[in-house]
Motif scaffolding. Structure first.
Motif, PDB file in Angstrom:
ATOM      1  N   TYR A 228       0.708  -1.237   0.046  1.00  0.00           N
ATOM      2  CA  TYR A 228       0.151   0.058  -0.034  1.00  0.00           C
ATOM      3  C   TYR A 228       0.816   1.256   0.019  1.00  0.00           C
ATOM      4  O   TYR A 228       0.124   2.355   0.034  1.00  0.00           O
ATOM      5  CB  TYR A 228      -0.899  -0.087   1.377  1.00  0.00           C
ATOM      6  N   LYS A 229       2.192   0.988  -0.031  1.00  0.00           N
ATOM      7  CA  LYS A 229       2.994   2.423   0.045  1.00  0.00           C
ATOM      8  C   LYS A 229       3.416   2.892  -1.181  1.00  0.00           C
ATOM      9  O   LYS A 229       4.506   3.463  -1.231  1.00  0.00           O
ATOM     10  CB  LYS A 229       4.395   1.912   0.865  1.00  0.00           C
ATOM     11  N   THR A 230       2.907   2.787  -2.378  1.00  0.00           N
ATOM     12  CA  THR A 230       3.067   3.575  -3.377  1.00  0.00           C
ATOM     13  C   THR A 230       2.638   5.071  -3.416  1.00  0.00           C
ATOM     14  O   THR A 230       1.751   5.395  -2.805  1.00  0.00           O
ATOM     15  CB  THR A 230       2.425   2.843  -4.778  1.00  0.00           C
ATOM     16  N   ARG A 231       3.492   5.667  -4.338  1.00  0.00           N
ATOM     17  CA  ARG A 231       3.068   7.120  -4.072  1.00  0.00           C
ATOM     18  C   ARG A 231       1.748   7.539  -4.507  1.00  0.00           C
ATOM     19  O   ARG A 231       1.121   8.549  -3.852  1.00  0.00           O
ATOM     20  CB  ARG A 231       4.002   7.972  -4.935  1.00  0.00           C
ATOM     21  N   ASP A 232       1.163   6.915  -5.407  1.00  0.00           N
ATOM     22  CA  ASP A 232      -0.219   7.344  -5.714  1.00  0.00           C
ATOM     23  C   ASP A 232      -1.423   6.405  -5.374  1.00  0.00           C
ATOM     24  O   ASP A 232      -2.410   6.258  -5.994  1.00  0.00           O
ATOM     25  CB  ASP A 232      -0.315   7.708  -7.297  1.00  0.00           C
ATOM     26  N   GLU A 233      -1.006   5.530  -4.517  1.00  0.00           N
ATOM     27  CA  GLU A 233      -1.975   4.540  -4.043  1.00  0.00           C
ATOM     28  C   GLU A 233      -2.283   3.682  -5.341  1.00  0.00           C
ATOM     29  O   GLU A 233      -3.864   3.448  -5.416  1.00  0.00           O
ATOM     30  CB  GLU A 233      -2.997   4.894  -3.118  1.00  0.00           C
ATOM     31  N   ASN A 234      -1.548   3.313  -6.190  1.00  0.00           N
ATOM     32  CA  ASN A 234      -2.162   2.946  -7.460  1.00  0.00           C
ATOM     33  C   ASN A 234      -1.310   1.234  -7.643  1.00  0.00           C
ATOM     34  O   ASN A 234      -1.296   1.053  -8.801  1.00  0.00           O
ATOM     35  CB  ASN A 234      -2.007   3.788  -8.752  1.00  0.00           C
ATOM     36  N   GLY A 235      -1.324   0.656  -6.427  1.00  0.00           N
ATOM     37  CA  GLY A 235      -0.725  -0.749  -6.754  1.00  0.00           C
ATOM     38  C   GLY A 235      -1.797  -1.899  -6.651  1.00  0.00           C
ATOM     39  O   GLY A 235      -2.994  -1.562  -6.147  1.00  0.00           O
ATOM     40  N   ILE A 236      -1.592  -2.859  -7.432  1.00  0.00           N
ATOM     41  CA  ILE A 236      -2.660  -3.899  -7.456  1.00  0.00           C
ATOM     42  C   ILE A 236      -1.674  -5.269  -6.910  1.00  0.00           C
ATOM     43  O   ILE A 236      -0.615  -5.283  -7.132  1.00  0.00           O
ATOM     44  CB  ILE A 236      -3.354  -4.177  -8.609  1.00  0.00           C
ATOM     45  N   LEU A 237      -2.511  -6.227  -6.195  1.00  0.00           N
ATOM     46  CA  LEU A 237      -1.854  -7.517  -6.001  1.00  0.00           C
ATOM     47  C   LEU A 237      -2.706  -8.576  -6.821  1.00  0.00           C
ATOM     48  O   LEU A 237      -3.997  -8.495  -6.472  1.00  0.00           O
ATOM     49  CB  LEU A 237      -2.063  -7.522  -4.445  1.00  0.00           C
ATOM     50  N   ILE A 238      -1.946  -9.410  -7.491  1.00  0.00           N
ATOM     51  CA  ILE A 238      -2.528 -10.601  -8.136  1.00  0.00           C
ATOM     52  C   ILE A 238      -2.374 -11.725  -7.156  1.00  0.00           C
ATOM     53  O   ILE A 238      -1.064 -12.211  -6.968  1.00  0.00           O
ATOM     54  CB  ILE A 238      -2.144 -10.820  -9.367  1.00  0.00           C
ATOM     55  N   PHE A 239      -3.305 -12.085  -6.444  1.00  0.00           N
ATOM     56  CA  PHE A 239      -3.212 -13.362  -5.154  1.00  0.00           C
ATOM     57  C   PHE A 239      -3.492 -14.595  -5.638  1.00  0.00           C
ATOM     58  O   PHE A 239      -4.548 -14.653  -6.003  1.00  0.00           O
ATOM     59  CB  PHE A 239      -3.801 -12.728  -3.930  1.00  0.00           C
ATOM     60  N   ILE A 240      -2.794 -15.448  -5.685  1.00  0.00           N
ATOM     61  CA  ILE A 240      -2.996 -17.005  -5.906  1.00  0.00           C
ATOM     62  C   ILE A 240      -3.045 -17.898  -4.443  1.00  0.00           C
ATOM     63  O   ILE A 240      -1.830 -17.717  -3.936  1.00  0.00           O
ATOM     64  CB  ILE A 240      -2.327 -17.505  -6.934  1.00  0.00           C
ATOM     65  N   SER A 241      -4.124 -18.576  -4.152  1.00  0.00           N
ATOM     66  CA  SER A 241      -3.937 -19.512  -3.089  1.00  0.00           C
ATOM     67  C   SER A 241      -4.309 -20.753  -3.810  1.00  0.00           C
ATOM     68  O   SER A 241      -5.009 -21.271  -4.268  1.00  0.00           O
ATOM     69  CB  SER A 241      -5.010 -19.069  -2.140  1.00  0.00           C
ATOM     70  N   ILE A 242      -2.965 -21.713  -3.540  1.00  0.00           N
ATOM     71  CA  ILE A 242      -3.067 -22.899  -4.201  1.00  0.00           C
ATOM     72  C   ILE A 242      -3.970 -23.891  -3.736  1.00  0.00           C
ATOM     73  O   ILE A 242      -4.700 -24.696  -4.786  1.00  0.00           O
ATOM     74  CB  ILE A 242      -1.418 -23.409  -4.125  1.00  0.00           C
TER      75      ILE A 242
ATOM     76  N   ARG B  76      -7.253 -23.258  -5.243  1.00  0.00           N
ATOM     77  CA  ARG B  76      -7.146 -22.954  -6.869  1.00  0.00           C
ATOM     78  C   ARG B  76      -8.039 -21.581  -7.015  1.00  0.00           C
ATOM     79  O   ARG B  76      -8.853 -21.651  -7.900  1.00  0.00           O
ATOM     80  CB  ARG B  76      -7.797 -23.954  -7.588  1.00  0.00           C
ATOM     81  N   LYS B  77      -7.853 -20.524  -6.151  1.00  0.00           N
ATOM     82  CA  LYS B  77      -8.644 -19.108  -6.086  1.00  0.00           C
ATOM     83  C   LYS B  77      -7.682 -18.242  -6.300  1.00  0.00           C
ATOM     84  O   LYS B  77      -6.353 -18.321  -5.979  1.00  0.00           O
ATOM     85  CB  LYS B  77      -9.428 -19.239  -5.075  1.00  0.00           C
ATOM     86  N   VAL B  78      -8.076 -17.228  -6.988  1.00  0.00           N
ATOM     87  CA  VAL B  78      -7.277 -15.815  -7.232  1.00  0.00           C
ATOM     88  C   VAL B  78      -8.027 -14.665  -6.837  1.00  0.00           C
ATOM     89  O   VAL B  78      -9.228 -14.670  -6.986  1.00  0.00           O
ATOM     90  CB  VAL B  78      -6.807 -15.967  -8.791  1.00  0.00           C
ATOM     91  N   TRP B  79      -7.462 -13.744  -6.302  1.00  0.00           N
ATOM     92  CA  TRP B  79      -8.093 -12.613  -5.861  1.00  0.00           C
ATOM     93  C   TRP B  79      -7.106 -11.355  -6.300  1.00  0.00           C
ATOM     94  O   TRP B  79      -6.026 -11.456  -6.129  1.00  0.00           O
ATOM     95  CB  TRP B  79      -8.336 -12.510  -4.375  1.00  0.00           C
ATOM     96  N   ILE B  80      -7.921 -10.783  -6.918  1.00  0.00           N
ATOM     97  CA  ILE B  80      -7.043  -9.208  -7.514  1.00  0.00           C
ATOM     98  C   ILE B  80      -7.523  -8.004  -6.747  1.00  0.00           C
ATOM     99  O   ILE B  80      -8.648  -7.793  -6.443  1.00  0.00           O
ATOM    100  CB  ILE B  80      -7.223  -9.055  -8.959  1.00  0.00           C
ATOM    101  N   LEU B  81      -6.571  -7.425  -5.993  1.00  0.00           N
ATOM    102  CA  LEU B  81      -6.882  -6.467  -4.980  1.00  0.00           C
ATOM    103  C   LEU B  81      -6.111  -5.077  -5.078  1.00  0.00           C
ATOM    104  O   LEU B  81      -5.090  -5.244  -5.535  1.00  0.00           O
ATOM    105  CB  LEU B  81      -6.495  -6.954  -3.490  1.00  0.00           C
ATOM    106  N   GLY B  82      -6.761  -3.967  -5.407  1.00  0.00           N
ATOM    107  CA  GLY B  82      -6.358  -2.803  -5.800  1.00  0.00           C
ATOM    108  C   GLY B  82      -6.295  -1.871  -4.523  1.00  0.00           C
ATOM    109  O   GLY B  82      -7.103  -2.060  -3.465  1.00  0.00           O
ATOM    110  N   ASP B  83      -5.290  -1.111  -4.588  1.00  0.00           N
ATOM    111  CA  ASP B  83      -5.326   0.119  -3.450  1.00  0.00           C
ATOM    112  C   ASP B  83      -5.970   0.974  -3.387  1.00  0.00           C
ATOM    113  O   ASP B  83      -7.069   0.993  -4.613  1.00  0.00           O
ATOM    114  CB  ASP B  83      -3.866   0.646  -3.561  1.00  0.00           C
TER     115      ASP B  83
END
Length: 212
Positions: free
Chosen positions: A125-139, A142-149
């Motif tokens: 969450y520490k990006t300058r413009d709060e514009n980071g995203i996380l592509i999260f994979i839980s093996i 077999r699920k994926v979650w994409i989370l934006g700042d």
């Protein structure tokens, strides 16, 4: 071929390099940041261990009692108690056995919560413009979650990421997880570029390597 259920070996070294390069290429057109992460599982699912252990212990105890010719409560109950611990250990050592005992909504909630926790634990969450995203994979799931700042969420509704998350999940189930992930990274980069074009003083604020 079934992929490893361990995060550090789920993708090969060659695949990890492809993922890193995909992130680098995607970020070359945007000031947004893309992080990728893979974990073994999002939750221990204790309730699945308990239920599975009881059912397996009960089934084995019944089989033993029948073979012995002593199908009575005085034989059956002690056998269940004796067999419960090794039966539960079976589910701990082979986590995929838990899946039939986990409610789908419970699973999705666990993956979402683990993704949010990872976002803050890894300080994404520490990006300058709060514009980071996380592509999260839980093996395991077999699920994926994409989370934006916060900056991303103000510009791009979360629902728009769901199709991309599903694309990765499908790729993993079909044995082409790396290709699906790299393709989605590129698509996420295009979306971010529309809302967060690259700046002259842009710096790489999040790691391009896969986090595990």
């Amino acid at each position: 071929m079934m992929k490893s259920c361990k995060a550090h070996t789920f993708f090969s070294d060659e695949e990890k390099e492809l993922i890193r390069q995909a992130v680098t290429d995607a970020e070359s057109r945007t000031s947004g940041e893309i992080a990728t992460m893979v974990v073994d599982h999002s939750d221990r699912y204790h309730e699945a261990e308990v239920l599975g252990g009881i059912l397996v212990a009960g089934l084995v105890a019944l089989t033993v009692a029948v073979v012995m010719g002593h199908v009575t409560i005085w034989i059956y109950i002690p056998l269940v108690c004796i067999l419960y611990i090794p039966a539960r250990l079976l589910f701990i050592r082979a986590p995929r056995l838990k899946l039939p005992f986990i409610n789908k909504l419970r699973m999705m909630h666990a993956v979402r919560e683990r993704a949010v926790r990872a976002f803050y634990e890894k300080k994404l969450y520490k990006t300058r413009d709060e514009n980071g995203i996380l592509i999260f994979i839980s093996i395991l799931e077999r699920k994926v979650w994409i989370l934006g700042d916060r900056g991303v969420d103000r510009q791009i509704p979360h629902a728009s990421w769901q199709a991309h998350a599903q694309e990765i999940s499908t790729g993993i189930r079909e044995g082409s997880g790396c290709a699906a992930l790299c393709a989605v990274i590129g698509k996420c980069g295009q979306v971010l570029a529309e809302h967060f074009p690259r700046k002259e003083d842009d710096t790489n604020e999040l790691p391009d390597d896969l986090i595990s």
